[in-house]
Design an enzyme around this catalytic site. Structure first.
Site, PDB file in Angstrom:
ATOM      1  N   ASP A 115       0.902  -1.288  -0.138  1.00 52.08           N
ATOM      2  CA  ASP A 115      -0.255  -0.171   0.064  1.00 52.08           C
ATOM      3  C   ASP A 115       0.766   1.046   0.106  1.00 52.08           C
ATOM      4  O   ASP A 115       2.177   1.149   0.143  1.00 52.08           O
ATOM      5  CB  ASP A 115      -0.703   0.019   1.347  1.00 52.08           C
ATOM      6  CG  ASP A 115      -2.135   0.944   0.898  1.00 52.08           C
ATOM      7  OD1 ASP A 115      -3.212   0.822   1.565  1.00 52.08           O
ATOM      8  OD2 ASP A 115      -1.950   1.555  -0.006  1.00 52.08           O
TER       9      ASP A 115
HETATM   10  C1  GLC Z   1      -4.254   4.464  -0.188  1.00 55.34           C
HETATM   11  C2  GLC Z   1      -4.884   3.269   0.298  1.00 55.34           C
HETATM   12  C3  GLC Z   1      -5.313   2.316  -0.699  1.00 55.34           C
HETATM   13  C4  GLC Z   1      -5.062   3.046  -2.280  1.00 55.34           C
HETATM   14  C5  GLC Z   1      -3.680   3.304  -2.406  1.00 55.34           C
HETATM   15  C6  GLC Z   1      -3.471   4.122  -3.703  1.00 55.34           C
HETATM   16  O1  GLC Z   1      -3.222   4.893   0.856  1.00 55.34           O
HETATM   17  O2  GLC Z   1      -4.874   2.689   1.383  1.00 55.34           O
HETATM   18  O3  GLC Z   1      -6.518   1.550  -0.634  1.00 55.34           O
HETATM   19  O4  GLC Z   1      -5.235   1.920  -3.209  1.00 55.34           O
HETATM   20  O5  GLC Z   1      -3.283   4.386  -1.195  1.00 55.34           O
HETATM   21  O6  GLC Z   1      -4.146   5.325  -3.565  1.00 55.34           O
END
Ligand code: GLC
Length: 746
Positions: free
Chosen positions: A279
């Site tokens: 993430d």
């Molecule tokens: C965010 C979220 C994740 C998302 C990623 C990209 O922090 O936790 O669900 O896909 O970053 O935006």
């Protein structure tokens, strides 16, 4: 003889097909290995580097030209996508194409209801159609990889991300996960309109302590196995191309550095051959967790644990070359990660056709897409109360007063994770009511409150004066979009601002009051419920939410949504969910309420059971609850057999009759209780559901086929088994009530 010849032919054909498929695969793996063999270590590491494309595009071009990036996030202008792709394919030494990604969580331009609302449809087929709409619109804009479905089991409404989940139930979430994966990826991932899915967040993120985002979780292995992991396993079995690791540390280990999760379960047990992406920053956040010494240590721990691609934090591109040179990380480890990324790129067909067709007729916002969005919104709306059949609005209503902060809130109606949806396209309730029913009824509109947190009651008198002149009031209340979603948690889940006071004042006019709530989570609305004649829960219903609500309010469509999550009476009841264990002292339901407790009460007069003195044990609404404009009667519940073996499939039937005067759709729900286990078992678990449309007076027999292996759980010895013993079947309209019968597994 003829038979023998036929069998022989069939055998030869199967050999040919198998070897052809093997060749296909062999070709794929050969292509991967041959590509890998031509790459430098730095170029290999580049494939594992995923960066945000919203920065300065010129810097990005330099990195792409150097082959130091494998995937770009958040670029959705097709011309720019192609410009960057051209640099990757024609100016970098390897010519390996990029994957462009976006959070397409509930629609791209045409916004669907938030996933919690989509779950309320209990209609996976329809949700798959919605995911297909999202994939067509996103791929038209150059996006070939979405960071969805989010399939975190969510039992805590304080957690803002419950909005993007499919709720508290594992079985429902499994069905929705499969639907989104299939909708995104289509039949052939290499098709230009297919988009790779990414099941997230692996694992247990919905169980953050206190419902506070990014907090630690403490999920024991058995609960991981029975509750949190199954939707991911089913998503992977459905062909999901990627998995995203979660921010939380579970039992002290951050998911991004957890090799048991990323290697033992994902790869060895489930045979996953897709990409594991972190993430945003979750690799280097292991430093903050106190799990990694520094950025270099974080990079090492992540890739050693089995992470393939690093989202945004750049520790791989910064340190892996040194770690490999010093033999701290092996090149084999690096190659394995790069193989997974290359495999996804080959499967997406990016090596053969890396560019987005610019002149292809745009299907974005097509009538078909908007119709799908409306249908999902309609089926997501849950009727919680309908006193005296206030709804649907009858032809006697000639003057209508529309009020509330969500009546005309084109941004908030779309909900969290609306990255590309255009608010100008939002059909708000007031816009839709005027367009669709403005010729039948005079519609007056005074907001009363400007936004959901508005405490200014200055306009109330104007509203109340108008209320005296109309036949009914519709109050659109709820939450601004910003109040749910990532990092947006609430310690109290009541209606914000002066909304409750507003509803109280409106109820005192004694006009029929219909309250429509748009929110990203369950809210504690006991009082507002009592003060309203009818209540509809619309979640954040997306672009076409207004049209869906208008048709439901006027009865063109009957509401059919069911709650995918338990509604607590108060935040103090959380965690509260239907498939809980029974405890040794379950509440009897006969406990005294607070005001029934005698003065100077002796210690044990209240008994000793598991409940709250002030609010009891019952939620405001149970999982699976939802009313219709008609009524349904269940009868003749039958199990085909009363004794079954663990590998059997048990047929279960029930009759459902429409006993009211409106056509309606009922979501018939099948729950199973494992009455005695080697470990304590949930009091019941959803194991089937079917939507049944019935005309007034019509009766249908609903059939379920229950494979007994679906009752398997991780037993005292941590083995996944179906244990012998007695089981109860309950079939009904929600998780609390229904017809019951029994069977036994021998
Ligand atoms: C965010 C979220 C994740 C998302 C990623 C990209 O922090 O936790 O669900 O896909 O970053 O935006």
């Amino acid at each position: 003889m003829y038979m023998k010849k036929n069998l022989c032919l069939l055998y030869l054909l199967s050999i040919f097909c198998y070897s052809h498929a093997q060749n296909e695969n062999l070709n794929l793996e050969q292509k991967i290995d041959s590509t890998l063999s031509k790459m430098t270590i730095r170029e290999k590491i580049g494939q594992l580097n995923q960066l945000d494309g919203r920065g300065t595009i010129e810097d990005l071009k330099v990195i792409i030209r150097k082959g130091e990036i494998g995937s770009v996030m958040n670029v959705t202008e097709p011309k720019v996508v192609n410009e960057l792709q051209k640099i990757a394919c024609e100016q970098s030494r390897t010519g390996i194409p990029l994957i462009f990604t976006r959070d397409v969580v509930h629609g791209f331009k045409t916004m669907l209801p938030i996933p919690l609302g989509q779950a309320a449809t209990f209609n996976p087929e329809l949700i798959q159609e919605g995911a297909r709409v999202a994939a067509v619109e996103a791929t038209e804009h150059g996006v070939r990889w979405s960071f969805a479905p989010m399939i975190d089991i969510s039992r805590d409404a304080r957690w803002g991300r419950i909005a993007e989940s499919f709720g508290e139930d594992t079985y429902l979430t499994e069905k929705m996960a499969i639907a989104v994966v299939k909708g995104f990826q289509g039949d052939n991932l290499a098709d230009a309109r297919s988009m790779a899915a990414c099941a997230k967040h692996f694992i247990g993120y919905g169980a953050v302590e206190g419902g506070r985002d990014y907090n630690s979780t403490h999920i024991p292995d058995r609960q991981l196995r029975d509750v949190y992991l199954p939707p991911f396993e089913k998503a992977i079995k459905a062909g999901c191309s990627s998995i995203m690791t979660s921010f939380n540390d579970n039992d002290g280990i951050p998911a991004t550095g957890n090799s048991t999760l990323l290697k033992d379960i994902l790869r060895k047990e489930w045979g996953f051959d897709g990409v594991v992406v972190s993430d945003w920053g979750s690799v280097t956040e292991m430093i903050k967790h106190g799990f990694a010494e520094d950025r270099k240590d974080a990079a090492r721990k992540a890739i050693e644990a089995g992470l393939d691609m690093e989202m945004s934090s750049k520790s791989f591109i910064q340190y892996l070359e040194e770690l490999i040179a010093k033999d701290i990380v092996s090149e084999t480890t690096l190659d394995n990660a790069v193989r997974n990324v290359l495999r996804l790129k080959f499967r997406l067909g990016l090596f053969d056709s890396p560019y987005t067709e610019i002149n292809k007729p745009i299907e974005t916002y097509s009538g078909k897409h908007l119709a799908t969005a409306k249908k999902i919104a309609e089926e997501s709306i849950v009727l919680l109360k309908n006193e005296g059949n206030t709804l649907p609005l009858s032809s006697r209503i000639k003057n209508l007063l529309v009020v509330g902060p969500l009546a005309d809130a084109p941004h908030d109606q779309l909900g969290t994770w609306t990255m590309d949806g255009e608010i100008e396209r939002t059909q708000t309730p007031i816009k839709a009511l005027r367009e669709m029913y403005g010729d039948k009824v005079k519609i007056h509109f005074i907001k009363g409150l400007e936004y959901s947190r508005d405490k200014n009651t200055i306009n109330f008198n104007q509203v109340l004066a108008k209320a005296r002149q109309v036949d009914a009031i519709i109050a659109f209340m709820g939450e601004e979009a910003i109040l749910s979603g990532e990092a947006h948690c609430l310690a109290d889940i009541k209606l914000q601002g002066a909304q409750s006071e507003f509803i109280k004042k409106l109820s005192e006019t004694n006009k029929p009051l219909i309250t429509v709530i748009m929110a990203g989570r369950p809210l504690t609305i006991s009082e507002e419920l009592n003060q309203s004649d009818a209540v509809l829960y619309a979640w954040h219903p997306g672009t076409m939410g207004g049209n869906a609500l208008a048709d439901i309010l006027f009865g063109k469509t009957a509401p059919s949504g069911k709650l995918p999550v338990t509604f607590p009476k108060a935040v103090g009841q959380i965690p509260i969910y239907y498939n809980h264990t029974n405890t040794g002292r379950p509440a009897t339901g006969k406990e005294k309420s607070l005001d029934q407790i005698p003065l100077n009460a002796k210690q044990s007069v209240l008994g000793h059971s598991s409940y709250y003195l002030d609010l009891g044990i019952q939620p405001l609404f149970p999982f699976g609850y939802g009313l219709s404009y008609t009524t349904f009667k269940y009868s003749d519940l039958k199990a085909a057999r009363t004794i079954v073996a663990p590998n059997d499939t048990l047929s279960i039937s029930v009759k459902v009759k429409n006993t009211g005067q409106y056509k309606g759709t009922e979501v018939v729900q099948l729950y199973i209780s494992d009455l005695v286990g080697s470990v304590t078992r949930p009091v019941k678990e959803l194991k089937g559901f079917k939507r049944v449309e019935l005309a007034p007076d019509e009766e249908k027999e609903v059939l379920f086929r229950l494979p007994l292996h679906s009752l398997a759980f991780w037993n005292m010895d941590m083995k996944k088994v179906v244990e012998p013993g007695k089981f109860k079947i309950m079939v009904g309209t929600d998780s609390e009530s229904g017809l019951e019968t029994f069977f036994e597994v021998k």
